[in-house]
Design an enzyme around this catalytic site. Structure first.
Site, short mmCIF file in Angstrom:
data_model
loop_
_atom_site.label_atom_id
_atom_site.label_comp_id
_atom_site.label_asym_id
_atom_site.label_seq_id
_atom_site.Cartn_x
_atom_site.Cartn_y
_atom_site.Cartn_z
CG ASP A 1 -2.50 0.75 0.44
OD1 ASP A 1 -2.62 1.91 0.82
OD2 ASP A 1 -3.29 0.12 0.70
CB SER B 1 -9.03 0.77 -0.33
OG SER B 1 -9.03 0.62 -1.45
CG HIS C 1 -5.05 3.77 0.77
ND1 HIS C 1 -5.25 2.31 0.28
CD2 HIS C 1 -6.56 3.91 0.28
CE1 HIS C 1 -5.93 2.02 -0.51
NE2 HIS C 1 -6.91 2.79 -0.13
#
Length: 962
Positions: free
Chosen positions: A63, A425, A237
């Site tokens: 990520d 996600s 994220h």
């Protein structure tokens, strides 16, 4: 750079072996909605198996990085270190080091880089002198992040700081000093080692007193390469994803119990694959490097390794991209590696599974809007779990495999307070954490079998799919096998162990021709999206074969033999054979016939042929094997509504009903020559209703939206025309009010096409002539307008792996803007994991940015300079090749259009009635045109717009040779 050689930490990991993970305190099986444990039965599973909270499992997060100071990511439920390693494969944290210039002055030793751009003092504290031979020097330049969302590391509201880094050798190896407070002194800094050696972290001091450092960083030293690589999460994220998968006491500040991620006992490894300077996109080889790192880790120690990657781009040829093939092969050959991928956020249209989620062997996850998070965080009154509309759907591939909560509150770095995020996600790490729970449970239930790798990915995936909770109202294209059910999946794995199915199940390869993508494209699912159904002479044929890891000998492959029973789940789906067998790795064919009589009503039909093993011994014992599914052949048939002259090229669907939160799918065959496709929603409730719709083209890409009705409206519509309208089967997905009061919404759906076509007849220096014909069923009164609005050229070039393509684009003195269209072939698109299209000015500041999310993408660039002055911007293409082959390249075609003040042209007639089947001629007068730069040609357009409705029926471009 080959980071894969740096596995010096594996001995450390072996120390924390399974034998040390026995009995610890019961994990916090919280029942809050923030990361809902109830939705998939995680709370019940942990109550029954308190030690199976992910301990003994490593989750690798591919990520944007993990912030090492984020609450919830410090310790496991066992009190051990949560993040045990960090790596950056994107190149975004790379800092090149060189031998420094070392000068002794009256005030002490000064260390400088060779260009004397930065310097530092205070090295004597560490026993360094002018004669120290191991010194390496460089600096971390904040300016490289000027186009990033996060670009201010020291809080001075600029992106110009440079932070000195000095590396040197000690008795215990290399360490680094970072001038994190920016005072050009190093004697107030602490030596930092590569993270996996000592878990060292650091923060950048803030210029504003009392302000918290925005991020917590670590680094890895590679002195043999004269390189230091900083690791940080500049997007938030990756940190959010990590907290969902394995956070423990998220947001706890004083040691109090708060709430956990799914697998609080699991350890984490952060593999950063994205680069903030190009919009948090992956770079050449970064995804492959992350997977390689995880695969080698799975080989080198006993702990199962679960990979979560919540990254991807829209697919073009599903399942056929370079990275998808690579992931499939990696999973096949690594029995201790488990891979979960987010299915994409391009829904609700069909055939929208992203790349690399179309990887056949991965567990691809769709997003659920579960009741508890919907009520607590969105104020929804929904009564049952729903699919999030944005969640990508399957079609050419049998995806998603499963769905899980797609909205969670999770860990974030200090620079953001946005704890709630939604997307696939979020659902993917939920499943990755759940896989860790199952593996942790298997350690208690069958440790020898787990250590012998008798529960590889395809076995765990089969258990998850066959035990999933059904979701009424949705098809397998929406939600895969259904909602993840962790207790049932674990029970299924235990049953597999008792029957031996976990050791006998093999991998399979499924292939059938996908006409939607081309006659030469093979996919693992049959997807029939056409106006005519296949008949008895054209059965759908699947080729099925066993897929063996490289470790399986040729003799063992040759000896493989298995017989299968086949059954269809739907009456319209009829397999020719009741049984088939496989011998070795040779394929067998399964022929299927679609019963046309049962496929008369327009709509979506989804069914499977399920294969279970034929076994006489099992049949005699009467043991059920229906849950021991060997493989499934997914079939989708779309029967569209068609338009005809008899119905005035209109489809009118009255008395349609949806309950709040539901969706309705409608398919329409838009023929060649169609100039407009209108979709209208009309309230039957005699009041405005909260109803909207998306319109997707034949490839599944959204091309239009029907907005909700305004306060005083009883109807709403959208019209698709021009370049957005191509022939094919269009999907209209109607979405009823998701968050409002539960109720039934009644509406009429009206779909209408017009067939207006225009062709250029001839072109003279001062005149153009067009012929226009209305092949529809109604008179259309409208107006013509035409102009020359700019000039255009096309050119092509190549982008090579590991290189950033850069080309000057010139603004001429009358240019208002430039539209730059970039096009690649589907085959070249499938080489990428991300493509950044960036336009910068002379200072490097971003003036336009897009990601290539299809074979064609356009950038609109306003002239950033003073009008009337020629100037230059620069196109940069950072093409993220999947496989990092330095010899690889793609060829792209560019269309460069320069907008200038519009030169209106006279049309004769200026307005007219287009009577069906009566061709008309339109003449356009062309005055003398101004000169254009060499290599360009003037471009104009002519439009026909309906007078009463304002509907643009068509727009045609024309070009002049001079």
């Amino acid at each position: 750079m080959n980071h894969q050689k740096n596995f010096r930490w594996l001995t450390f990991l072996l120390f924390f072996s399974f034998s040390t993970q026995i009995v610890f305190s019961k994990p916090n099986a919280d029942n809050w909605s923030f990361i809902s444990k109830q939705t998939c039965g995680i709370d019940a599973f942990l109550d029954a198996h308190p030690n199976a909270d992910g301990r003994g499992v490593i989750i690798v997060i591919l990520d944007t990085g993990i912030d090492l100071g984020a609450p919830g990511l410090q310790k496991t439920s066992l009190g051990t270190r949560k993040v045990i390693d960090v790596q950056d494969f994107s190149g975004g944290g790379d800092v090149r080091l060189r031998k420094p210039i070392v000068v002794k002055t009256d005030s002490g030793i000064v260390v400088q880089d060779s260009s004397k751009m930065v310097s530092a003092v205070g090295v004597e504290k560490f026993g360094l002198s002018v004669d120290t031979d191991s010194l390496l020097f460089g600096y971390f330049d904040e300016q490289q992040f000027q186009n990033s969302d996060f670009n201010d590391f020291d809080g001075d509201n600029r992106s110009r700081s440079r932070f000195v880094i000095l590396a040197f050798k000690t008795d215990s190896g290399y360490v680094a000093l970072i001038d994190a407070n920016g005072n050009h002194r190093l004697d107030d800094e602490t030596p930092i080692r590569s993270y996996k050696r000592n878990f060292d972290t650091f923060t950048f001091s803030q210029k504003i007193s009392g302000k918290r450092p925005p991020i917590t960083c670590a680094l890895n030293l590679f002195p043999e390469k004269q390189l230091v690589v900083l690791h940080f999460d500049d997007s938030s994220h990756g940190t959010h994803v990590a907290g969902i998968a394995a956070g423990h006491n998220i947001f706890s500040t004083n040691g109090e119990d708060t709430y956990d991620g799914v697998a609080p006992g699991a350890e984490l490894v952060s593999c950063k694959i994205s680069k903030g300077a190009i919009g948090d996109l992956t770079t050449t080889g970064s995804i492959k490097a992350g997977f390689d790192y995880a695969a080698k880790l799975s080989e080198s120690q006993a702990k199962p390794v679960v990979v979560n990657m919540s990254f991807g781009v829209p697919s073009v040829i599903e399942g056929n991209s370079d990275i998808e093939k690579y992931i499939d092969k990696l999973i096949l050959n690594h029995p201790n590696l488990f891979v979960c991928l987010s299915n994409g956020n391009e829904g609700p249209g069909l055939s929208t599974t992203g790349l690399p989620a179309a990887s056949f062997r991965a567990i691809s996850v769709g997003a659920l809007l579960n009741v508890d998070i919907a009520q607590s965080s969105f104020g929804s009154l929904q009564q049952k779990n729903r699919m999030w509309n944005f969640s990508s759907r399957g079609g050419e591939v049998p995806k998603p495999d499963i769905v899980a909560p797609g909205s969670t509150h999770s860990s974030v770095p200090n620079y953001t307070s946005r704890t709630l995020s939604s997307g696939t996600s979020m659902s993917s790490p939920y499943v990755a954490g759940s896989v860790a729970l199952l593996l942790s449970g298997l350690y208690e239930y069958d440790q020898p079998g787990l250590l012998r790798h008798e529960y590889p990915q395809h076995v765990v995936k089969a258990a998850i799919r066959t035990s999933a909770t059904a979701m009424p109202g949705y098809t397998e294209l929406d939600c895969g096998a259904g909602l993840l059910n962790v207790p049932s999946a674990f029970a299924r794995l235990c049953a597999y162990q008792k029957s031996g199915f976990n050791k006998s199940l093999v991998n399979y390869k499924l292939e059938t021709t996908c006409f939607n993508l081309g006659t030469d494209v093979e996919c693992p699912a049959s997807y029939w999206r056409a106006a005519v159904l296949p008949d008895e002479n054209t059965p759908r044929i699947f080729n099925v074969s066993a897929a063996f890891p490289d470790s399986i000998s040729l003799e063992a492959r040759s000896d493989f033999f298995r017989i299968y029973d086949l059954r269809a789940t739907e009456p319209w789906l009829k397999p020719f054979q009741k049984t088939i067998f496989l011998k070795g790795d040779k394929p067998s064919s399964v022929s299927l016939l679609y019963d046309k009589k049962r496929l008369q009503k327009p709509g979506l039909y989804v069914g499977k042929v399920v294969a279970t093993r034929t076994n006489k011994r099992l049949a005699k014992s009467k043991r059920k094997v229906k849950d021991e599914v060997e493989f499934e052949l997914l079939n989708t048939v779309i029967v569209p509504y068609t338009f005809s002259l008899k119905d005035n090229y209109q489809v009118l669907l009255k008395k349609q009903r949806l309950n709040s939160g539901e969706i309705g799918r409608y398919f329409f065959a838009v023929p060649n020559g169609c100039s407009s496709f209108r979709v209208r929603l009309i309230s039957e409730n005699q009041e405005p209703i909260n109803l909207s719709a998306s319109i997707s083209n034949h490839e599944g890409f959204v091309v239009g939206y029907v907005p909700p009705m305004a306060e005083n409206e009883l109807a709403t519509e959208e019209n698709i025309t021009g370049d957005e309208l191509e022939p094919g089967i269009y999907e209209v997905t109607v979405d009823a009010d998701r968050f409002g009061r539960p109720k039934t919404i009644s509406y009429t759906l009206q779909a209408t096409i017009d067939l207006v076509d225009m062709k250029e007849e001839f072109q003279l220096p001062n005149k153009l002539q067009f012929k226009i014909v209305n092949s529809g069923s109604r008179n259309i009164y409208g107006t013509f307008n035409s102009s020359v609005d700019g000039y255009e050229r096309t050119w092509s070039d190549s982008v090579f792996a590991r290189q950033v393509y850069r080309k000057p684009i010139k603004f001429y003195e009358n240019d208002r803007a430039i539209n730059l269209e970039i096009r690649v072939t589907p085959e070249d698109y499938n080489k990428n994991t991300d493509v950044a299209l960036i336009v910068v000015d002379s200072s490097g500041r971003k003036v336009a940015f897009k990601t290539l999310e299809h074979t064609t993408e356009s950038l609109f660039i306003f002239n950033p300079y003073k009008k009337g002055v020629e100037s230059t911007v620069f196109l940069e293409i950072d093409y993220g090749f999947a496989l990092d082959d330095k010899e690889d390249f793609v060829v792209f075609l560019a269309k460069e259009f320069h907008h200038i003040p519009v030169n209106l042209l006279d049309c004769v007639p200026g307005a007219t009635h287009l009577i069906p089947s009566q061709p008309q001629t339109i003449e356009v007068s062309v005055p003398e045109l101004p000169a254009v730069p060499e290599g360009f040609r003037p471009r104009g357009f002519i439009r026909f717009e309906e007078a009463t409705s304002g509907i643009l029926h068509l727009q045609r471009y024309f070009y002049f040779d001079k």
